[in-house]
Design an enzyme around this catalytic site. Structure first.
Site, PDB file in Angstrom:
ATOM      1  N   CYS A 112      42.309  11.183   7.872  1.00  0.00           N
ATOM      2  CA  CYS A 112      41.044  10.385   7.513  1.00  0.00           C
ATOM      3  C   CYS A 112      40.553   9.622   8.838  1.00  0.00           C
ATOM      4  O   CYS A 112      39.461   9.355   9.081  1.00  0.00           O
ATOM      5  CB  CYS A 112      41.406   9.145   6.619  1.00  0.00           C
ATOM      6  SG  CYS A 112      42.754   7.927   7.145  1.00  0.00           S
TER       7      CYS A 112
ATOM      8  N   HIS B 290      47.532  14.475  25.440  1.00  0.00           N
ATOM      9  CA  HIS B 290      46.820  13.776  24.471  1.00  0.00           C
ATOM     10  C   HIS B 290      47.570  14.119  23.005  1.00  0.00           C
ATOM     11  O   HIS B 290      48.043  13.094  22.285  1.00  0.00           O
ATOM     12  CB  HIS B 290      45.525  14.375  24.169  1.00  0.00           C
ATOM     13  CG  HIS B 290      44.654  13.971  23.126  1.00  0.00           C
ATOM     14  ND1 HIS B 290      44.214  12.688  22.971  1.00  0.00           N
ATOM     15  CD2 HIS B 290      44.435  14.438  21.728  1.00  0.00           C
ATOM     16  CE1 HIS B 290      43.521  12.412  21.726  1.00  0.00           C
ATOM     17  NE2 HIS B 290      43.736  13.402  20.999  1.00  0.00           N
TER      18      HIS B 290
END
Length: 422
Positions: free
Chosen positions: A50, A98
């Site tokens: 989400c 990352h």
């Protein structure tokens, strides 16, 4: 091969954009296959939650990052120019850093939240199932999982609750020696109470009672958690049975008063009762704080705990960032070592080819009746000439350029040391 990350997250894109580029779980393998068959990437893993959609890819050339971005836009029918406003692209070490930060919970909306690691592992497993992962991403994700595990084990990044629901349950765990023997009365059936109920269930609380103005809503939540459902008007009948009371409704007036709590504690023979009021306006009268054996905490009390815990997580995050930098360096060393290994294999194959050519000549010469000693001399001479040809040319070029550093390196590699007069 270069590694890249292309994606959007809660920091860069509003939910209206994130939902447009989200991938349905049942279509993930088809999407991965499309990405690779489109020649945009050679390997791929897609993480879609989400809060983020990210494509981790191994590509032939960094310039192909644009192809991955174009594929993402085309796949979801989103304008490329619209997507570029919100998208980020990381390459090589930045990409490695990352994915390690994401898996460790350092890039999450709630710092240190643990669910993301499971989501990344699931995405990796789906890519494996679809045969869309190869040696580059295999190595990257194994190293990433190792770093994330170390962050979880060696720092306090996930130990301190930073949500109201989890903080409430953690407070209950500190008050009661063993929450598994407790009965919890939850007032309300909204999202916060639902989260509280799930946390309590995970901690093994013995009994959960859900009270709500609408019985059907209470029953829906209760059925999911094997709990009991009652109406708000029945709270007085059940309050004495509750060790833990957590309330979060939209009521404009208090639901639990001082008198109700006094009667309940008397029935409990003064066994302690914890009341946590996380509603605004408050569900529990402030005067309850004066009732013996009743311990009342408000949302402000929890907020102060959460603020302290956020600071603790931020301190832990500094140590985690250092671990991630070590993980990036470690991964880089593995990749460089792999390149050297490939070079060594190539060099050995070249030497093997030279050997076989010279040996074949020698065997033919012996078969033709030439003297073995002559054949062996010729074999040794031929091998020597072929093996020293490339190094000799390198040394001559370095000498002609007066490149002393190159000469020193060559001397070390070839095991050549100057002969000095004594």
């Amino acid at each position: 091969m270069p590694l890249i990350t292309v994606g959007v997250n809660h920091k860069t894109a509003p939910v209206a954009i994130r939902e447009r580029v989200a991938f349905a779980p049942e279509k993930m393998i088809d999407a991965l296959t499309s990405l690779i068959s489109n020649n945009s990437a050679t390997e791929a893993v897609i993480v879609s939650t989400c809060n983020r959609t990210e494509l981790y890819c191994s590509i032939d050339d960094v310039s192909q990052a644009n192809l991955v971005l174009e594929w993402l836009a085309n796949y979801h029918g989103v304008s490329l120019s619209d997507l570029q406003q919100y998208c980020y692209v990381h390459a090589d070490d930045d990409s490695v850093r990352h994915v390690m930060r994401v898996a460790s919970g350092l890039d999450s909306l709630i710092l240190g939240e643990p669910q993301i690691l499971g989501q990344v592992k699931s995405a990796y497993a789906v890519s494996q199932e679809g045969a869309c992962i190869g040696p580059e991403l295999e190595s990257l994700f194994q190293r990433t999982f190792s770093v994330a595990k170390r962050v979880r084990t060696d720092t306090a990044i996930g130990e301190n609750p930073v949500s109201i629901a989890f903080a409430a349950v953690s407070l209950a765990q500190r008050i009661f020696a063993d929450i598994r023997h407790s009965t919890a009365l939850l007032i309300g059936a909204g999202q916060t109470i639902e989260l509280v109920a799930r946390h309590l269930k995970e901690q093994g609380v013995k009994r959960i009672i859900v009270a709500n103005r609408t019985l059907a809503r209470a029953e829906t939540l209760a059925n999911e958690l094997n709990a009991e459902a009652i109406m708000l008007g029945e709270i007085g009948d059940y309050l004495s049975q509750a060790d833990i009371v957590i309330s979060s409704t939209a009521s404009q007036l208090p639901i639990i008063g001082k008198g109700m709590v006094e009667r309940a504690t008397a029935k409990r023979r003064h066994a302690p009762m914890l009341l946590i009021d996380i509603a605004v306006p408050r569900d529990i009268e402030p005067e309850v704080e004066g009732v013996n054996d009743a311990y009342l905490y408000t949302v402000d009390d929890l907020h102060s705990v959460i603020e302290e815990n956020v600071r603790a997580r931020q301190d832990a995050a500094k140590a985690a960032e250092q671990m991630i930098e070590e993980g990036v360096s470690s991964y880089r060393r593995v990749m460089e070592s792999r390149k050297v290994s490939e070079l060594i294999v190539t060099f050995r194959k070249s030497a093997e080819t030279m050997k076989n050519v010279e040996l074949d000549k020698a065997l033919k010469s012996i078969a033709m009746g030439q003297p073995p000693e002559q054949v062996l001399n010729k074999l040794a001479h031929g091998l020597m000439n072929k093996l020293i040809h490339a190094p000799t040319r390198y040394l001559r070029d370095a000498g002609a350029d007066a490149d002393q550093e190159a000469l020193n390196i060559a001397s070390s590699v070839l095991g050549i040391y100057e002969q000095k007069d004594h």
